[in-house]
Design a protein around this motif. Structure first.
Motif, PDB file in Angstrom:
ATOM      1  N   GLY A 108       4.489  11.430 -10.366  1.00  0.00           N
ATOM      2  CA  GLY A 108       3.065  10.672 -10.046  1.00  0.00           C
ATOM      3  C   GLY A 108       2.339   9.610 -11.272  1.00  0.00           C
ATOM      4  N   LEU A 109       1.378   8.955 -11.131  1.00  0.00           N
ATOM      5  CA  LEU A 109       0.587   7.829 -12.075  1.00  0.00           C
ATOM      6  C   LEU A 109      -0.759   8.498 -12.565  1.00  0.00           C
ATOM      7  N   TYR A 110      -1.196   9.703 -10.981  1.00  0.00           N
ATOM      8  CA  TYR A 110      -2.386   9.912 -10.766  1.00  0.00           C
ATOM      9  C   TYR A 110      -2.007  11.535 -11.209  1.00  0.00           C
ATOM     10  N   LYS A 111      -3.233  12.197 -11.290  1.00  0.00           N
ATOM     11  CA  LYS A 111      -3.618  13.567 -10.774  1.00  0.00           C
ATOM     12  C   LYS A 111      -3.459  13.811  -9.709  1.00  0.00           C
ATOM     13  N   ASN A 112      -3.118  14.520  -8.482  1.00  0.00           N
ATOM     14  CA  ASN A 112      -3.239  15.426  -7.248  1.00  0.00           C
ATOM     15  C   ASN A 112      -4.171  16.134  -6.989  1.00  0.00           C
ATOM     16  N   THR A 121       1.190  -1.711   0.376  1.00  0.00           N
ATOM     17  CA  THR A 121       0.277   0.126  -0.364  1.00  0.00           C
ATOM     18  C   THR A 121       1.117   1.458   0.194  1.00  0.00           C
ATOM     19  N   ILE A 122       1.956   1.412   0.712  1.00  0.00           N
ATOM     20  CA  ILE A 122       3.428   2.146   0.988  1.00  0.00           C
ATOM     21  C   ILE A 122       3.241   2.946  -0.382  1.00  0.00           C
ATOM     22  N   GLU A 123       3.746   1.413  -1.251  1.00  0.00           N
ATOM     23  CA  GLU A 123       4.477   2.130  -2.362  1.00  0.00           C
ATOM     24  C   GLU A 123       3.389   2.366  -3.681  1.00  0.00           C
ATOM     25  N   MET A 124       2.367   1.507  -3.355  1.00  0.00           N
ATOM     26  CA  MET A 124       1.150   1.937  -4.026  1.00  0.00           C
ATOM     27  C   MET A 124       0.865   3.719  -4.439  1.00  0.00           C
ATOM     28  N   ASN A 125       0.922   4.056  -3.054  1.00  0.00           N
ATOM     29  CA  ASN A 125       0.468   5.004  -2.648  1.00  0.00           C
ATOM     30  C   ASN A 125       1.785   6.658  -3.234  1.00  0.00           C
ATOM     31  N   LEU A 126       2.379   5.718  -3.057  1.00  0.00           N
ATOM     32  CA  LEU A 126       4.170   6.713  -3.974  1.00  0.00           C
ATOM     33  C   LEU A 126       4.396   6.698  -5.197  1.00  0.00           C
ATOM     34  N   LEU A 127       3.187   5.667  -5.995  1.00  0.00           N
ATOM     35  CA  LEU A 127       3.193   5.505  -7.224  1.00  0.00           C
ATOM     36  C   LEU A 127       2.359   6.702  -7.634  1.00  0.00           C
ATOM     37  N   LYS A 128       1.603   6.817  -6.625  1.00  0.00           N
ATOM     38  CA  LYS A 128      -0.155   7.734  -6.860  1.00  0.00           C
ATOM     39  C   LYS A 128       1.055   8.578  -7.489  1.00  0.00           C
ATOM     40  N   ASN A 129       1.128   9.408  -6.137  1.00  0.00           N
ATOM     41  CA  ASN A 129       1.548  10.541  -5.537  1.00  0.00           C
ATOM     42  C   ASN A 129       2.097  11.343  -6.446  1.00  0.00           C
TER      43      ASN A 129
END
Lengths: 204, 204
Positions: free
Chosen positions: B200-204, A191-199
């Motif tokens: 990041g992959l997503y919009k923030n 989860t931590i890594e996925m959030n880092l990827l997202k943001n």
DNA sequence: GTTGACAAATGACATCGTGTCACTTAAACT
DNA sequence: AGTTTAAGTGACACGATGTCATTTGTCAAC
């Protein structure tokens, strides 16, 4: 690919052989597995094995493909459930994979595969996500993804996003197995890594 | 680890043996390499080999460590040059690695390693970046990183950032080798992925 | 029901690779 | 010189792979 003779085999005998092979590949990684053990356990003569398969790799990748094909379908389901949110889909996928643990044999088989990855094995795994170009699964995933959430609408960049996600998912599986993390730890890390990827790693 | 007898060997003989081994490991991946070829090429009797090494893996991981140790130093240099900007450092590192191509033998050796990664080999590689916990290199990297650029100051999250970066760098190396990308293509892909990681992959 | 032809089954075998071990040679120290 | 310790050596036991000549089974045609 297994030879036609393998598929001509009576169901029961074929299952016996598959069981014996899975057992061996669950016991040790591919390069340590021995055909001698498989045929002994399956109760068939050595020569017969070579009627059905080219060699050890042949049956190995056949079994691995069977395994990953099932998972790919699961993945597409998740992608749909989560309305094209790739991170949520993949997190759910990871979670479910860990929780509804495959039976011991399947678990050990995958564990051995993941801890002794070769490029060919990795390909077999990742094909479950991205698919081969000729099968069009890659495009299928791109189409199913909700691009509105993403930082880009450019297909090339989305392709690389997928590659990144796959690499990190892969890494987490390997870490889970190699460090023998509990399911909770594994999911926390994931989860931590996925959030880092997202943001993103950097401030914007 | 090689046995003491190996290190007691006269320089010339030791180099000869190392050359022979590198040649074999450049020719084929670890599991296809044969000690018979190494000793034949080195002109030493089979028994002697086992005076120096436990087995094939022993000499293989010794050579691989030699290789990656040299790269780790390079990496730390880059990290300093780029004032703790991990992405820039790693991009520069990747670029330089590709451009100042190692000689053929070294190139093939690494290629074989990367295309037939096992968990142990991956560990040997990534140790170059993150180091073992007991050696403290991981902490060293964390200290050298400029945290002001990052999205977090939390050490655990920074640890996971490093893991992500390593996974993606690794993936790019494997892709470069397996798809036989040109240097330009490889660097282009790498840059795209590093930017995606940053932002990041997503919009923030 | 016998024959012939083709597919499948079989296991002995040639080949190759590993790791060991009893024995030889060299070196170092007294 | 003699003794002890380290290193060198290659034949060998063992196990694994893939092949192949031969046997067994199946089934359609006569």
């Amino acid at each position: 690919m297994p030879k036609q003779t393998f598929f001509n085999l009576p169901e029961k005998k074929r299952q016996h052989l598959i069981n014996a092979a899975e057992e061996e590949f669950a016991r040790v990684p591919l390069h340590e597995a021995s055909i001698a053990n498989i045929v002994k356990s399956a109760g068939i003569p050595r020569g017969s094995f070579y009627q059905y398969f080219e060699n050890k790799e042949d049956i190995y990748f056949y079994l691995l493909k069977e395994e990953t094909d099932a998972r790919r379908i699961k993945f597409f389901q998740k992608l749909e459930e989560h309305d094209g949110d790739i991170i949520n889909a993949v997190t759910d996928f990871y979670y479910e994979f860990l929780v509804e643990l495959p039976d011991d044999r399947e678990f050990d088989f995958l564990k051995n595969a993941l801890l002794h990855v070769t490029h060919k094995i990795e390909d077999a795994f990742t094909a479950a996500f991205k698919g081969k170009h000729d099968t069009g699964f890659f495009n299928e995933v791109i189409e199913m993804i909700d691009k509105d959430r993403l930082n880009t609408k450019n297909d090339t960049e989305i392709y690389h996003m997928l590659q990144i996600v796959i690499a990190v998912v892969f890494r987490n599986f390997v870490e889970k197995f190699s460090k023998e993390l509990s399911d909770d730890e594994a999911i926390e890390h994931f989860t931590i890594e996925m959030n880092l990827l997202k943001n993103g790693l950097y401030k914007n």
